[in-house]
Design a protein around this motif. Structure first.
Motif, PDB file in Angstrom:
ATOM      1  N   LEU A  98      43.728   7.861  70.479  1.00 43.68           N
ATOM      2  CA  LEU A  98      44.152   8.698  71.607  1.00 43.68           C
ATOM      3  C   LEU A  98      45.652   8.574  71.860  1.00 43.68           C
ATOM      4  O   LEU A  98      46.330   9.564  72.144  1.00 43.68           O
ATOM      5  CB  LEU A  98      43.368   8.329  72.873  1.00 43.68           C
ATOM      6  CG  LEU A  98      41.911   8.797  72.920  1.00 43.68           C
ATOM      7  CD1 LEU A  98      41.259   8.371  74.237  1.00 43.68           C
ATOM      8  CD2 LEU A  98      41.824  10.319  72.778  1.00 43.68           C
ATOM      9  N   LEU A  99      46.171   7.359  71.757  1.00 44.75           N
ATOM     10  CA  LEU A  99      47.600   7.153  71.958  1.00 44.75           C
ATOM     11  C   LEU A  99      48.406   7.846  70.865  1.00 44.75           C
ATOM     12  O   LEU A  99      49.373   8.573  71.143  1.00 44.75           O
ATOM     13  CB  LEU A  99      47.927   5.662  71.982  1.00 44.75           C
ATOM     14  CG  LEU A  99      49.408   5.287  72.087  1.00 44.75           C
ATOM     15  CD1 LEU A  99      50.013   5.846  73.374  1.00 44.75           C
ATOM     16  CD2 LEU A  99      49.588   3.777  72.012  1.00 44.75           C
ATOM     17  N   ILE A 100      47.998   7.645  69.623  1.00 46.68           N
ATOM     18  CA  ILE A 100      48.699   8.257  68.495  1.00 46.68           C
ATOM     19  C   ILE A 100      48.634   9.783  68.584  1.00 46.68           C
ATOM     20  O   ILE A 100      49.628  10.479  68.363  1.00 46.68           O
ATOM     21  CB  ILE A 100      48.094   7.775  67.160  1.00 46.68           C
ATOM     22  CG1 ILE A 100      48.333   6.273  66.995  1.00 46.68           C
ATOM     23  CG2 ILE A 100      48.678   8.540  65.974  1.00 46.68           C
ATOM     24  CD1 ILE A 100      47.548   5.657  65.850  1.00 46.68           C
ATOM     25  N   ALA A 101      47.444  10.289  68.936  1.00 48.48           N
ATOM     26  CA  ALA A 101      47.261  11.743  69.033  1.00 48.48           C
ATOM     27  C   ALA A 101      48.115  12.332  70.158  1.00 48.48           C
ATOM     28  O   ALA A 101      48.771  13.367  69.976  1.00 48.48           O
ATOM     29  CB  ALA A 101      45.791  12.066  69.261  1.00 48.48           C
ATOM     30  N   PHE A 102      48.126  11.678  71.311  1.00 54.02           N
ATOM     31  CA  PHE A 102      48.893  12.195  72.449  1.00 54.02           C
ATOM     32  C   PHE A 102      50.378  12.220  72.139  1.00 54.02           C
ATOM     33  O   PHE A 102      51.067  13.225  72.388  1.00 54.02           O
ATOM     34  CB  PHE A 102      48.636  11.331  73.695  1.00 54.02           C
ATOM     35  CG  PHE A 102      49.522  11.712  74.861  1.00 54.02           C
ATOM     36  CD1 PHE A 102      49.240  12.827  75.626  1.00 54.02           C
ATOM     37  CD2 PHE A 102      50.646  10.954  75.173  1.00 54.02           C
ATOM     38  CE1 PHE A 102      50.059  13.189  76.688  1.00 54.02           C
ATOM     39  CE2 PHE A 102      51.474  11.305  76.224  1.00 54.02           C
ATOM     40  CZ  PHE A 102      51.174  12.435  76.990  1.00 54.02           C
ATOM     41  N   VAL A 103      50.881  11.132  71.592  1.00 54.65           N
ATOM     42  CA  VAL A 103      52.320  11.068  71.302  1.00 54.65           C
ATOM     43  C   VAL A 103      52.692  12.056  70.200  1.00 54.65           C
ATOM     44  O   VAL A 103      53.736  12.716  70.264  1.00 54.65           O
ATOM     45  CB  VAL A 103      52.744   9.636  70.927  1.00 54.65           C
ATOM     46  CG1 VAL A 103      54.223   9.599  70.555  1.00 54.65           C
ATOM     47  CG2 VAL A 103      52.469   8.673  72.087  1.00 54.65           C
ATOM     48  N   GLY A 104      51.834  12.191  69.195  1.00 49.88           N
ATOM     49  CA  GLY A 104      52.096  13.172  68.147  1.00 49.88           C
ATOM     50  C   GLY A 104      52.147  14.585  68.702  1.00 49.88           C
ATOM     51  O   GLY A 104      53.038  15.377  68.363  1.00 49.88           O
TER      52      GLY A 104
END
Length: 210
Positions: free
Chosen positions: A130-136
């Motif tokens: 979720l963190l990686i997806a949001f920042v991406g």
């Protein structure tokens, strides 16, 4: 600098500059929109992951590249406009504008979405989806949102074709492949996914329900 940084910086700078030209801004306005579109998403990304001051200040190469690109776009457009004297040429110019905006926006979106995920994984040493997806996602669309707000437009991401949705498919593809194949290969496939989905959405006029 990575290839994605260079592609994204140039592409988004063109995108911002073209919108500024359409809004009949002066050279300063073209520079601001070009720079904001190019580095805005990355600045938001760095604030979210705690990399402060943002990379645009620590290493201003992207800012320099986007500034040069904006000036070059302005000069080319001024030279081209001198010869735009007939209605037929004017229509052709309008078509060229929209095609160039679509292409540059798509390349910038693809490059910075992947770059945002790569930066998050490296900087935070995390595997949280979720963190990686949001920042991406925010890295990919953030600059465009700032561009449209400054230009007085409804953000492109909220109304045109398949935009953020293309990012989401790319993010999922990259995240899955990242665990099974080399990172560079996963990044390239994720990058191409955005290009393919955006092109198909434009060609077949796909849009989310309204």
């Amino acid at each position: 600098m990575s290839v994605f940084e260079i592609i994204g910086s140039i592409a988004f700078a063109i995108s911002g500059s073209m919108l500024a030209i359409k809004k009949e801004m002066d050279l300063f306005g073209i520079l601001i929109l070009g720079i904001v579109t190019s580095v805005g998403g990355g600045a938001i990304r760095d604030i979210v992951i705690g990399n402060t001051p943002p990379a645009m200040f620590q290493n201003p190469k992207c800012t320099v590249i986007s500034s040069i690109t904006a000036v070059v776009v302005f000069i080319i457009w001024k030279i081209h406009n001198r010869h735009t004297v007939t209605e037929k040429i004017a229509r052709r110019t309008d078509i060229m504008y929209h095609n160039l905006l679509f292409l540059s926006d798509t390349l910038g979106l693809a490059a910075f979405t992947i770059l945002g995920m790569e930066t998050t994984i490296r900087f935070l040493n995390t595997d949280q989806f979720l963190l990686i997806a949001f920042v991406g996602l925010i890295t990919g669309v953030g600059g465009g949102i700032l561009r449209d707000l400054l230009a007085g437009e409804i953000p492109y991401v909220l109304q045109k074709h398949i935009y953020a949705t293309a990012c989401i498919f790319s993010i999922i593809g990259y995240y899955i492949l990242y665990h099974f194949i080399p990172e560079n290969a996963a990044a390239l496939i994720g990058f191409c996914l955005v290009l393919v989905i955006r092109y198909l959405a434009k060609h077949f006029e796909w849009n989310l329900p309204r």
